[in-house]
Structure formats: C-alpha cells, structure tokens
Scaffold this motif. Sequence first.
Motif, mmCIF file in Angstrom:
data_model
loop_
_atom_site.group_PDB
_atom_site.id
_atom_site.type_symbol
_atom_site.label_atom_id
_atom_site.label_comp_id
_atom_site.label_asym_id
_atom_site.label_seq_id
_atom_site.Cartn_x
_atom_site.Cartn_y
_atom_site.Cartn_z
ATOM 1 N N THR A 248 0.831 -1.205 0.000
ATOM 2 C CA THR A 248 0.000 0.000 0.000
ATOM 3 C C THR A 248 0.863 1.252 0.000
ATOM 4 O O THR A 248 0.920 1.982 0.972
ATOM 5 C CB THR A 248 -0.938 0.028 1.226
ATOM 6 N N GLU A 249 1.560 1.461 -1.106
ATOM 7 C CA GLU A 249 2.386 2.670 -1.228
ATOM 8 C C GLU A 249 1.468 3.827 -1.563
ATOM 9 O O GLU A 249 0.879 3.882 -2.640
ATOM 10 C CB GLU A 249 3.429 2.455 -2.316
ATOM 11 N N GLN A 250 1.305 4.722 -0.635
ATOM 12 C CA GLN A 250 0.371 5.832 -0.829
ATOM 13 C C GLN A 250 1.155 7.131 -0.917
ATOM 14 O O GLN A 250 1.583 7.660 0.095
ATOM 15 C CB GLN A 250 -0.604 5.910 0.355
ATOM 16 N N GLU A 252 0.207 10.149 -1.342
ATOM 17 C CA GLU A 252 -0.343 11.300 -0.612
ATOM 18 C C GLU A 252 -0.036 11.218 0.887
ATOM 19 O O GLU A 252 -0.045 12.217 1.585
ATOM 20 C CB GLU A 252 -1.854 11.449 -0.850
ATOM 21 N N GLU A 253 0.277 9.991 1.336
ATOM 22 C CA GLU A 253 0.653 9.838 2.739
ATOM 23 C C GLU A 253 1.993 10.501 3.025
ATOM 24 O O GLU A 253 2.259 10.930 4.129
ATOM 25 C CB GLU A 253 0.750 8.350 3.096
ATOM 26 N N GLU A 254 2.835 10.530 1.994
ATOM 27 C CA GLU A 254 4.195 11.039 2.165
ATOM 28 C C GLU A 254 4.193 12.518 2.545
ATOM 29 O O GLU A 254 5.014 12.960 3.328
ATOM 30 C CB GLU A 254 5.001 10.874 0.867
ATOM 31 N N GLU B 127 9.602 8.348 6.531
ATOM 32 C CA GLU B 127 10.355 9.570 6.278
ATOM 33 C C GLU B 127 10.955 10.137 7.566
ATOM 34 O O GLU B 127 10.294 10.206 8.601
ATOM 35 C CB GLU B 127 9.433 10.607 5.650
ATOM 36 N N LYS B 155 -4.787 4.759 7.564
ATOM 37 C CA LYS B 155 -3.771 4.446 6.562
ATOM 38 C C LYS B 155 -2.379 4.670 7.131
ATOM 39 O O LYS B 155 -1.460 3.900 6.911
ATOM 40 C CB LYS B 155 -3.957 5.355 5.344
ATOM 41 N N LYS B 156 -2.253 5.776 7.875
ATOM 42 C CA LYS B 156 -0.943 6.109 8.412
ATOM 43 C C LYS B 156 -0.495 5.028 9.392
ATOM 44 O O LYS B 156 0.655 4.584 9.374
ATOM 45 C CB LYS B 156 -1.009 7.477 9.108
ATOM 46 N N ARG B 159 0.600 1.945 7.634
ATOM 47 C CA ARG B 159 1.896 2.120 6.988
ATOM 48 C C ARG B 159 3.041 1.984 7.995
ATOM 49 O O ARG B 159 4.014 1.269 7.761
ATOM 50 C CB ARG B 159 1.945 3.507 6.327
ATOM 51 N N LEU B 162 3.324 -1.608 9.022
ATOM 52 C CA LEU B 162 3.934 -2.428 7.975
ATOM 53 C C LEU B 162 5.445 -2.247 7.944
ATOM 54 O O LEU B 162 6.203 -3.210 7.837
ATOM 55 C CB LEU B 162 3.329 -2.028 6.624
#
Lengths: 270, 354, 124
Positions: A248-250, A252-254, B127, B155-156, B159, B162
Amino acid sequence: MSVFMDLNITAGTDKAKLQSTIETAAHLGYSTVAINYVVEGQKKKQLIPTPQPLAELFETFPTVQGKSRPIKVLNRLTVVATDASHFRPTNEYKNFDLLAVHPKTDKLFHAACMNYDVDIICISATEPQSFHFKRSPVNGAIERGVFFEISYSAGIRDPTMKKYTITNAVNLISVCKGKNVIVASGAEAPLNLRGPYDIANLGLIFGLSEGDSKAAVSTNCRSVVLHGETRGTALGIIHTMKRPQLPTEQPEEEIPAAKKAKTDDGSLIV
Amino acid sequence: MSPELEQCPRSLLVCEKGNFKNEKSRHESQALKHSFNCRISLLIPECGRLPVMLEKVLSNFSSYFHVQDFPVSTFLEEKWLDAVKKGGFYALSSKTRIDEDNVVAVLPSGQLILSLDKDTYEQLGLEGRPSQYSHRKTVRHIVTVDLKSLVLGTKKYQRVLLCLKERVPLKTDFLFTAAGGAVSLLDLLSKQLYEECRPALHCRTLQDLLCPSLIPSDLKGESGSVTPTQFLEWLGAVSLSISCDNQATSFLSTYACPEPQSSVSQALLCTVTGLISPQDVCKLLTEIRRYLDEPKLTSWVSLTVHGCADSPVSWGSAEHGFHKGGENFYNFVCFQNQDYWLHMATGAKDACPP
Amino acid sequence: MEKKPTPYERVVCKNTSLYHYMKINLVFDSRNKSLSAEQFKQLIITGLKDLYGEVGAAFPFDVLTFNQTELSAILRVYHSSLVKLWSAITLIGSYESVSCAFRVTQVSPFLLALSGNSREMEVF
C-alpha cells in the motif's frame, strides 16, 4: 557513523593468539574485524592461503562490548606487490571477503589506484615510502571507491616504525585530503590493539579532521565491506537484493509526513 | 606544531540562578525535559546520615524494567498506544550506541524516536530527517512517529505498522519506566519476559572535607568566589574521591580545592543508579527544598543528574549525539533561602540546553 | 540569609573547561606488573617525550587518582594538550620491555561526567 571496525587483524600461525586478539577487539568495541592473510609476491611459488573456516575459530563468537550481539569476522587477503606479475586475480582471491594490495613501487601504486579490482590499498608502516603519492592516481582510487589503509600497530611495537607510520600517513592525507582513508591495527597480539576512540584521536596527528578520523574506523570501513561484497558483481555498481514489497504505497501519505518532519525540526532549534 | 592538535570539540555549560519560589521559575520544566537519566547523586555537607524524609523519597523511586529483544512494532499495539497516551511513559533501547547503532526511544510526549543507520533507514521507508551531526555523507537519520496522534486502522497507522513489522522488524533490548502511576508496566509487560530492576542506592560519609564557599547571588564567581567550572570540577573530585589538598609543586597532581574554602567535618554523598524518571528527580528536589527549610549547618545541598550517553535526545526532543563522549548532565545547588543554581552541561553533539 | 530573592540570571559558556579529564587503565599480557603512581606517571611522560620530544615531556598533566591494583587512573590535562597526551598514551606499547597497552574508558571536558557514565553501567 556506523559501527566500529578493524579490518586488519594479522592471521599469523598461532590460533590461540588470534582468538584472544579477536576477543580483545570485541571487548574494545569493534563490531567487525577482518583476519588478514598476507602473500608476499616476490617469494617464488608462494601459494595463496585458504582462509581458516571461521567455525573452527570460535564456537560462539565473543560479544561486542556494550552490545548484545557477537562480533562479525571477515577474511581478507593482502597481496604485497613489487612486480606487476604479483597481482593476478584468480579464483583463489574469491575465497576472501576483502582484497587488499600493498604496492611497493610507483608504477604498481598507480596501477592499483587506477585499475586493480581491490578494496584496499595499503600504505607502508614499516619502511619509508619509496615513492610520492601523486594526486591523479589517488583521486582515481577515490573515484573508484577504493580506500587507503594506514595500520598503526607497527608503530606501537617499534619506535622507528612509529616515525614511518606517521610520516607516510601525513604524506598520504595531505594528498587525499582525508578522503577514503581507513585506519586499522594490523595487530598480531591483543596488546597491539587500541580502542576505536583512541584511533579516532590518533588520526588527528596524521592530519585527519575530527569527522574524517572517526569515519576512518567506522563509516569508511563500512564502505570497504560493501565494496568487498559487490566486487565482482556487475562491476561493483549494481547489487540487487530481494526485499519485502510495500503493497500500500500511498504517495499522498508522504506529504504530511514530510511536513511534520519539518515542523519537528523547527521546534528543535530554540 | 599544527594548531588543529590544540583544539577540542566544543562543549557547552549553561549556568542559571533563580529562586524556587519565583512563579516563573523554570527549574521543574527543565528537569522534566531531561527524559533519560542513569544516575543521580546528592551531596549534603554537614550531614552524617541520610535524613529519613530524603531516604523515603530515594527508596520510593520507580522501578524500571529490562526486556530483551523487544520488537519496536509492539509500541503500535492498542494497549501500548493507550499507555503512551496516558503520559509519563519512558522507553529507551539499551546496549545500543548512538554513534554506531539503531537507537529507539519513546518520550513522555508520545514521540517514538528512531535514530537509524543508513541501511535500516533506507529499508524502513518511513520519512525522517538527516542527523544534525552528520559528517561528509549522511549516515544517520532520525524518524519521529507521534504515537499520540496515531489512530488504529488508519492508513498512516497501517503504513507505520507495515514498516516496523514487515520491512524492518526492528528488535532491541529496552529499558522502561513509568511515572505518575497512570501506566502499569507490569500489566503492559505481562506477555514479555522482563526483569524488574530497583534503582540502587549507595551512601558514603566523607570526613573532613574541604568545601568551596558559595555565595548564592554570585553565580559566575565574579566577586572572588568560585566559578561554575571550578565548582563543578570540585563536585566531580568529591564524587570520584580525588584528593583536594595537593601542593603546586607536587609531582603527581596539583589539584586543590578552589578558594575561598572552608572545612566541613563531614558530608554525605548518595548516588542512585538506574533509569530514573524526571518526575522522581522533581520529587527529590522538592524534598531537598523542604530539608533546607529547617535550620541546618549547611547553607546548600547539591543534586547532580546524569543523562544517558546513548540517548537519542538530551533535553526535550533535541538531538543528542556522541563524539568522543556523550556527556549530558545537570546539577542543582539548592540554597537555604530557596535560591538555586542550575548548571547544564553537554558535549560536542548536543544542542544548547533549554 | 538574604532578604529579597536573587533575580533570574542565565549565562551560556562555550568551551568553558580549561581542562579535559581521562579515565584510563594500563594492561599487561598476563600478570599485572606492579607500578607506583610515580612510575605510572613517568611512563606517560616517556610516551609524550617519544612522540613530541622535550616540549612534549614538559606538558603539565595531573594524575588525580591512581589505583595500584587496577592500574587505573584519572588524568587532568589542559584542553590544548589533550590530543597530544591521548595520542602519546595510545602509542605506548611497552613498559620495561614488557608489552602493555593503555585502555581509555572515558574522556570528557567535565570531571563530574566521569562519575556518571552510562556506558560503564551494566544495564544501559
């Protein structure tokens, strides 16, 4: 900085001595050491040694001081070359994790810097350097990711060697400007070894800066080990490893993450 | 000889004076900001036995817990997130060195700090920012995850989970402590193999000690009393049983107690070693003030708090590093009139203390 | 006691320490040799002289503590001589023709920091 390493522990013939030297290295805080096997090129018919299996050396490897993990031991071959015929990459070289060359002439130094597929070029510690370090081959080696090694234990064993070690190191560093230098012991016995912070300080008298000097026993050694791992694979540039994919590479999350990191930064500087 | 050999990496010493009763006094907030303490030491002149009230505070310091191979992703479990949100929770990876390894900490603010080497950072995929103390190339990154704002199932959250569980299942030894009673570490650690540790108290009575004479209003030692540096050196000498009465001509050592000085017949030196929460330090500070409220022979008491050399932060979330030392400590000198001095010291890879 | 509370004051000092402090110990191969504090200091002075000549031998430094059974000591040196003293100690390899090595446990511009080094504490 990365973990501390001493990439030159003399293999010798005395197994007990080697064991206790490696134990001392672990105790001094080195996370990785390399056992160095030397072949002197000029001796006729000298066979390339086969490294002793590490499992024969220790049943359980000694724990690194202040950590909960054991020391990592590598094997290294150093070819002492007085003639171009001495350095002949063969399959036997491939038994070693690291490959070093100790060129004794100006021509061989040039060749080692520009062409030889090695990880380390050794600088003399036991005799005056018979040639000048020239800028172009030194820069060539730096560009190819090859590192220069200064070893310090000869200087501890003998006052005359101390002078050669320092002179040769200062000459090298004034040319390479502190880049691509590692400092290793070349220890034959536990008492030849010094701690990583001692060496980071010793580097200052060779002319290294505070940062370069600490890098010479840590970050730069890491680069050497990586260079050794990739040597011979696709010219040492590409090295692929399987690693878990992130489903799930998102993208917009970055963005919020990046912004957050910046505000964190800002609040740090009061 | 080259001038570079005469230089040393920088060090900082911040000296403050104030009064505990001043409403704006920051002494408590400064102590609370210093999250990871490994030892405190208390020097009480003209005292032969640890006063009962102080002993009570010292022996009631919270336990801390040592867990081996603790997976960092555990912090993302619901009950751990809840605990972190309650506050007063401290976690610091142990047997990891800040200038070599991956170091992990959870601050009472709920920030999970990951100070990572190059390989781990690149594989992790969260990051971060490059370490402030990088050399030619950045080989260390700091990733900060705010556990308080992390909501299960988002979602965060997925992530971060994961990354810490699948990509780089980071495991390390940890030390935990909790202050304020909101978090029960025993409940949290019920499924782990842990070792409960009690902070270790050691007391020593020193006889006929030469003490510098301190004047509360003269912090900098300008009116002929001792300078902060001299005072801290003397405190160090006392803690390390260094002889203070040498002659200037002596071959071995010329160290002498700074002037003006006086002799005290006895003094008590107590140290407590372990992971000590800032809240416990504050409790002790309050008790020292109470001790000085009553008439005493001594006009001052000193409290030194040593930070952990390998913590990723020193004060607040300011990055801490280790060059050739990782010193970060502070020292309170509490006077009878409720004035205090606060000295905060750091080494080469630290921001200026608050 | 003073009548009114002293006003708040803050001073930030950079590189305020005149000295650096080193915690070191001397190790031999198997059995420890017996050294007095004076011999211990003399060994270090010889090391300084070997590396930096007569000027080096004259660098003032103090042996603040010496433990004869552990052969451990705390040294105090002017910060301008730290690099030289440390490198001289590093390169000392023998005492009376017997191999030896100095191990440096801690170096700090603050003596007080030597009494609370988490790297020397088992649990950290």
